[in-house]
Design an enzyme around this catalytic site. Structure first.
Site, PDB file in Angstrom:
ATOM      1  N   CYS A   1      50.567  28.693  35.726  1.00 53.25           N
ATOM      2  CA  CYS A   1      51.949  28.798  36.209  1.00 53.25           C
ATOM      3  C   CYS A   1      52.461  27.432  36.686  1.00 53.25           C
ATOM      4  O   CYS A   1      52.731  26.568  35.872  1.00 53.25           O
ATOM      5  CB  CYS A   1      52.043  29.873  37.287  1.00 53.25           C
ATOM      6  SG  CYS A   1      53.724  30.513  37.507  1.00 53.25           S
TER       7      CYS A   1
ATOM      8  N   HIS B   1      50.158  34.646  34.280  1.00 53.47           N
ATOM      9  CA  HIS B   1      49.076  34.931  35.220  1.00 53.47           C
ATOM     10  C   HIS B   1      47.965  35.748  34.563  1.00 53.47           C
ATOM     11  O   HIS B   1      48.045  36.976  34.499  1.00 53.47           O
ATOM     12  CB  HIS B   1      49.624  35.680  36.435  1.00 53.47           C
ATOM     13  CG  HIS B   1      50.460  34.829  37.326  1.00 53.47           C
ATOM     14  ND1 HIS B   1      49.951  34.194  38.445  1.00 53.47           N
ATOM     15  CD2 HIS B   1      51.767  34.465  37.256  1.00 53.47           C
ATOM     16  CE1 HIS B   1      50.911  33.491  39.024  1.00 53.47           C
ATOM     17  NE2 HIS B   1      52.024  33.640  38.317  1.00 53.47           N
TER      18      HIS B   1
ATOM     19  N   GLU C   1      45.168  36.423  35.788  1.00 50.85           N
ATOM     20  CA  GLU C   1      44.516  37.258  36.813  1.00 50.85           C
ATOM     21  C   GLU C   1      45.295  38.524  37.110  1.00 50.85           C
ATOM     22  O   GLU C   1      44.805  39.422  37.812  1.00 50.85           O
ATOM     23  CB  GLU C   1      44.340  36.440  38.102  1.00 50.85           C
ATOM     24  CG  GLU C   1      45.554  36.373  39.009  1.00 50.85           C
ATOM     25  CD  GLU C   1      46.700  35.499  38.506  1.00 50.85           C
ATOM     26  OE1 GLU C   1      47.769  35.517  39.129  1.00 50.85           O
ATOM     27  OE2 GLU C   1      46.515  34.791  37.493  1.00 50.85           O
TER      28      GLU C   1
END
Length: 430
Positions: A318, A402, A404
């Protein structure tokens, strides 16, 4: 025949250990229906359920001159921020505690928010960083076995404004057509609409260093204290340990959690941590994390990234991706309304596979500005924007989104394994 017991109304448990259980004496199930709420619902003679939170009349005033009457929950007052919309259907607590939302009001397009309350496990950082939450309906009841308090109580304790009873669909369409807007939330009736409008037109988020407000102040070793039930993809690991330095530009807990699950020993350092000091720690790799705001507002971070390029494998997520883009000689630009949500399709240009990704950013890297040798590895299929980079010559990889998740799909978790492989190859060749 066993009788089922039922708890009517709303119970205020100090422990949510009650679960549906098998009654061995009668051969059936004994069922308890539990609702977590910090205050019981009351049913006055009118038959209308009273809302278990303190509410004020409120307004959302946008810089385009539109005024949206609302009801408030959480903290009272007057706040100014950039308004963005998020299309995630779940995960509002992770969104509330994501440091990348610093300086912003977050409008949830899902019309019902607050159903599951909040709990300590789902936080992505130690506090709420967004300026305010804008929703259509705030759930009267809260029901989840992990719930410890309601959303309204949670925001009040953290001095975060929340408003509901707005036409969030109409506001979202306005943002989609006109772009992100600066707005003011206020419960102060003494302030006129014109005063609030002038406030919204006198502030801008562009060029503000928000990272310094959300980054840690000193280095620390990250220890995963999360329940093992969070873990997955355990069969992808090689059993080896890798030392990683994570630059905290507003890092989320699940990034650290995923790195740790792949065998990484992580030292988290502030955004201003000198590159020379990082190299003295002899890391196997360096992570540049997510974070809020404009990458051009933090030239010190870009310089740090430049100093580390080519020294050890690096991975940007990001904001880290945008800083890498600038450090490699590229440019970044502010998007019309950004990407915020858990349903963005991304194509992996190397494999042709499409991943559904979680995204949260208002800036992007201009691929046309990148020098030769830098490969655009991923593309957002909604608008064609750059979603990933690779520069093999310097052991660089990055993603605009992202991997995750938290909240969001796990399609991109394999990116952490790719970072492990990058560090592994680097160690073998050195």
């Amino acid at each position: 025949m066993a009788m089922a017991t039922r708890t009517l109304g709303f119970v205020l448990p100090t422990s949510l250990s009650s679960q549906p259980s098998f009654d061995r004496r009668g051969g059936g199930f004994r069922v308890s229906v539990i609702r977590c709420s910090t205050s019981p619902l009351t049913f006055p003679t009118s038959g209308v359920v009273e809302k278990p939170w303190t509410s004020y009349n409120a307004r959302l005033v946008l810089e385009d001159g539109s005024i949206w009457p609302a009801k408030s929950f959480g903290a009272p007052g007057t706040r100014i921020a950039e308004l963005v919309f998020n299309t995630s259907l779940t995960g509002y607590q992770e969104i509330l505690t994501d440091p990348s939302y610093a300086g912003q009001f977050v409008l949830m397009t899902n019309p019902q928010i607050g159903n599951t309350g909040v709990n300590p496990d789902d936080e992505e950082s130690g506090q709420c960083f967004l300026t305010g939450l804008v929703i259509r309906n705030l759930s009267i009841s809260t029901s989840n076995w992990r719930c410890t308090k309601t959303l309204a109580d949670y925001l009040t304790e953290r001095d975060i404004m929340g408003v509901y009873d707005l036409d969030t669909r109409a506001i979202t369409r306005r943002l989609r057509e006109d772009g992100s807007l600066i707005g003011v939330l206020s419960t102060e009736q003494s302030k006129t609409d014109d005063e609030l409008l002038q406030m919204s037109r006198s502030w801008d988020i562009v060029g503000i260093d928000l990272i310094s407000d959300v980054s840690c102040k000193s280095p620390y070793e990250w220890v995963d204290k999360t329940n093992a039930e969070w873990d997955f993809n355990t069969n992808s690991r090689d059993g080896k340990s890798y030392k990683v330095i994570a630059y905290d530009f507003g890092i989320k807990q699940n990034i650290l959690r995923r790195l740790s699950s792949y065998g990484c020993q992580i030292t988290v350092v502030p955004s201003t941590f000198p590159a020379a000091e990082a190299l003295k720690m002899n890391p196997d790799g360096i992570l540049f994390s997510n974070g809020p705001g404009d990458p051009s507002a933090v030239p010190y971070a870009v310089e740090t990234v430049k100093e580390l390029l080519g020294k050890v494998p690096v991975y940007g997520i990001c904001m880290g991706h945008q800083l890498l883009g600038q450090a490699l000689g590229g440019k970044t630009f502010k998007m019309k309304f950004g990407h915020h949500g858990g349903n963005h399709p991304v194509r992996n240009n190397r494999t042709g596979q499409v991943e559904i990704s979680a995204q949260n950013h208002n800036y992007a890297v201009d691929p046309a500005s990148l020098p030769g040798g830098v490969e655009v590895t991923h593309v957002n299929l909604n608008d064609g924007s750059c979603a990933g980079l690779s520069f093999p010559e310097m052991n660089v990889m990055s993603l605009q989104y992202h991997p995750e998740a938290s909240p969001g799909p796990h399609d991109s978790d394999n990116a952490f394994r790719e970072f492990i492989e990058l560090m592994k190859r680097s160690k073998q060749s050195s």
